[in-house]
Design an enzyme around this catalytic site. Structure first.
Site, PDB file in Angstrom:
ATOM      1  N   THR A 120      98.661  20.089  46.299  1.00  0.00           N
ATOM      2  CA  THR A 120      99.800  21.202  46.061  1.00  0.00           C
ATOM      3  C   THR A 120     100.961  20.510  45.825  1.00  0.00           C
ATOM      4  OG1 THR A 120      98.901  23.117  46.956  1.00  0.00           O
ATOM      5  CG2 THR A 120     101.436  22.905  46.889  1.00  0.00           C
TER       6      THR A 120
ATOM      7  N   ASN B 280      87.709  13.607  49.836  1.00  0.00           N
ATOM      8  CA  ASN B 280      87.535  14.896  49.377  1.00  0.00           C
ATOM      9  C   ASN B 280      86.088  15.340  49.595  1.00  0.00           C
ATOM     10  OD1 ASN B 280      89.983  15.957  48.234  1.00  0.00           O
ATOM     11  ND2 ASN B 280      90.066  14.089  47.027  1.00  0.00           N
TER      12      ASN B 280
END
Lengths: 404, 404
Positions: B191, B399
């Site tokens: 973000t 990730n």
């Protein structure tokens, strides 16, 4: 529509009248690097190509060949050198390769297509290609087909082939194919080449329509790393030896033919995705309930192409936030309140709200060979699929290697 | 245009009348997770948001606030929870957070904006947020600004701030900012949040135009992994305390103000790119000679976003084939015969042909902190830049982690 059936060990020589072969020309050290497909008789043909601005020289030559009669009798393929970004010399080389093959097999030059995969920006070693062509002896047996299937590979870990058959107008009609996927350590990029053969009787015009439609649902719906190659090509040859009545969209068995063409394409496409660089799994994304099929395809491809989804699959993480986020940036119509998401058989999200699910079962599911993600948008009847692979350490390893 | 100068250790409290702070509310274990920016007087304000279909609840509340008077006096930011995909409850929670802050500082609710970053699909812990708000004591010193800069981080490795000043109408006008980038281990996604403050006198309408233009050239030109978040937000507040005449595009020093706004945005954007998950380097791509600026920006972003280019940079590989291939699939006008490519100061490709270059010097160059790729299309005057980072093993590691 009639039943279609998969041929065990079927390949692009399964349809009547096709032969293939592959040899080592010396461009690569020992592996096969030069292959050809041959049809006993000229075949109605169609092709689709990469949309890259830098279409490689062989694509231009193949387009030129097809522009004359939409017929091909032979396809020459080399690996080890993409003959892309090679200027006028590269184009000359591609034309010369076509000419050499045409002369050896006594064909009009425009009955020959050429395709290349390998390093970008290097020139074909024309002496090796020329002497390699002299060694080509296509035959209609499995071993010869396998020589071809290996000759077109780069860093692919496995050959890719399949064939289907069905009865049309009382005759057995067969569709077969071979493909190669991604990519090259030394150096460059994922090039997708696929060759489809059929003994169906069909005009080049209808064949082109059929190929484009099927490609949009299959080959164009796979992604390994989002990069589009300069050499991507799918060619289909239809030599008409099956003896069916000419296939047109009005033929009662048109759907049967299309089903075979689509199955062959989908299987080859999935094999390419599964064999993506560094892949440990096939990822299949299916989208239901989109406004239309095209939007469903766009959404499916965004999800399967998301690096964050790909790493989550590699990490066996049921990270639906990444899936919904990828749907969220897809350029399609979405109602944010009505999304369902399932991984395998387990529903994770229903009407955009998390439901109780077993994290353990999901982790178990991720251990399999294939991970299936289903998404329902609840907007319309649109349906689409896309295929890719997970993103692993090995992808980085393969692609970060020095070219030297 | 007047000279603009960078303020050493400048931040979003450098412009007159701004204060900031950050505290730990208990959502995260010990790190700051709740911060606020405060302006002594209501500030003309503008914002741009993610284009995701799933805009998070705080974005809707901020849009609502700005729709009343286009003025803000405070921004509340939390990390640890994105409050995205949280339905009606999430929206209620965002409104409640806004209300609590407004009450504590005796502000109209619509003078408060809210922003969140963190896990998707989980609800804000409202008791902790409420008691955290009671602890907020904004101040105009560097230490307080740093409390804010840390409160908004997720897996960022470093805080991100800067400020510029210039003399306009005899007054010192200052623009400052803070930002956070990518991403979250537990679990979710990159973000981007950026907050810009200025004491310039300018209307919200002109500020919105300026912000959109600058964002398109800076924040929208960075990519870490191609995934767009549900929460991305850039807000700018202009409280007018500098005492300049109102800034409009007709003001003789409009360009000076725009230059400061662009520099602050570009520096924050580059810091976000450099601090991308697993990044070892900043990659800067500059495109010249495109048909127009927009096409140059598209091409630059395609190249900087290519996984194959990113892994080549990680592997210190001068792989121009991947660069030209990314230009090749960009949806822009290209003449395949007239491409120049340089890496750092070294030309690799000229008029689409490889030139002699030193592989050793390139490898040495790749060891630096920043890799610059320049591309000239030789078609027109279009110019654009984009920033990203390399793709490393650590990106996969971060990730692919289990959320548990």
């Amino acid at each position: 529509m009639s039943a279609i059936s998969k041929i065990q060990q079927g390949s692009l020589i399964s349809p009547k009248g096709f032969a293939a072969t592959g040899v080592n020309s010396g461009v690569r050290e020992t592996r096969n690097d030069l292959g050809m497909i041959f049809s006993e008789v000229p075949a109605e043909s169609a092709a689709v190509y990469t949309t890259s601005h830098f279409q490689a020289a062989p694509i231009k030559v193949t387009q030129d060949s097809l522009s004359v009669e939409q017929k091909l009798q032979a396809i020459l393929v080399n690996s080890g050198c993409a003959n892309a970004c090679t200027g006028k010399q590269g184009l000359q080389d591609a034309y010369q390769s076509r000419k050499s093959l045409a002369e050896k097999f006594h064909l009009p030059e425009h009955y020959v297509a050429v395709a290349s995969t390998g390093v970008i920006g290097e020139h074909l070693q024309m002496d090796k290609i020329a002497s390699g062509i002299q060694k080509l002896q296509p035959a209609s047996d499995e071993a010869s087909a396998e020589q071809f299937e290996t000759a077109i590979l780069t860093t692919d870990l496995a050959t890719k082939k399949c064939a289907f058959e069905a009865v049309i107008d009382g005759q057995t009609v067969t569709v077969g194919g071979a493909a190669k996927g991604s990519g090259m350590i030394h150096p460059n990029m994922a090039t997708m080449l696929a060759f489809i053969t059929t003994d169906a009787l069909i005009s080049a015009e209808h064949l082109q329509t059929a190929l484009r439609q099927v490609t949009n649902q299959t080959f164009n719906q796979i992604t390994v790393d989002g990069d589009t190659s300069t050499n991507d090509t799918v060619v289909v040859m239809a030599n008409g030896l099956a003896g069916n009545n000419p296939l047109t969209p009005d033929h009662p068995q048109w759907d049967t033919f299309m089903a075979m063409l689509k199955e062959v394409s989908a299987i080859l496409a999935k094999k390419i995705a599964r064999d993506g660089e560094g892949a440990t799994k096939l990822v299949e994304v299916e989208v239901f309930g989109a406004l239309n099929d095209q939007e469903a395809q766009v959404a499916a491809k965004e999800v399967v192409g998301s690096n964050l989804v790909k790493t989550a699959v590699f990490g066996a993480d049921a990270n639906w936030g990444r899936i919904i986020s990828a749907v969220g940036y897809a350029d399609i119509t979405v109602n944010p309140e009505t999304i369902d998401i399932a991984i395998g058989d387990q529903t994770i999200l229903e009407q955009s709200e998390v439901v109780a699910y077993s994290e353990e079962q999901i982790i178990e599911y991720f251990k399999g060979e294939t991970v299936k993600i289903s998404i329902h948008l609840h907007l319309g009847e649109g349906h689409g699929m896309a295929w890719g692979c997970d993103l692993s350490y090995d992808y980085i390893k393969i692609n970060a290697s020095y070219r030297t």
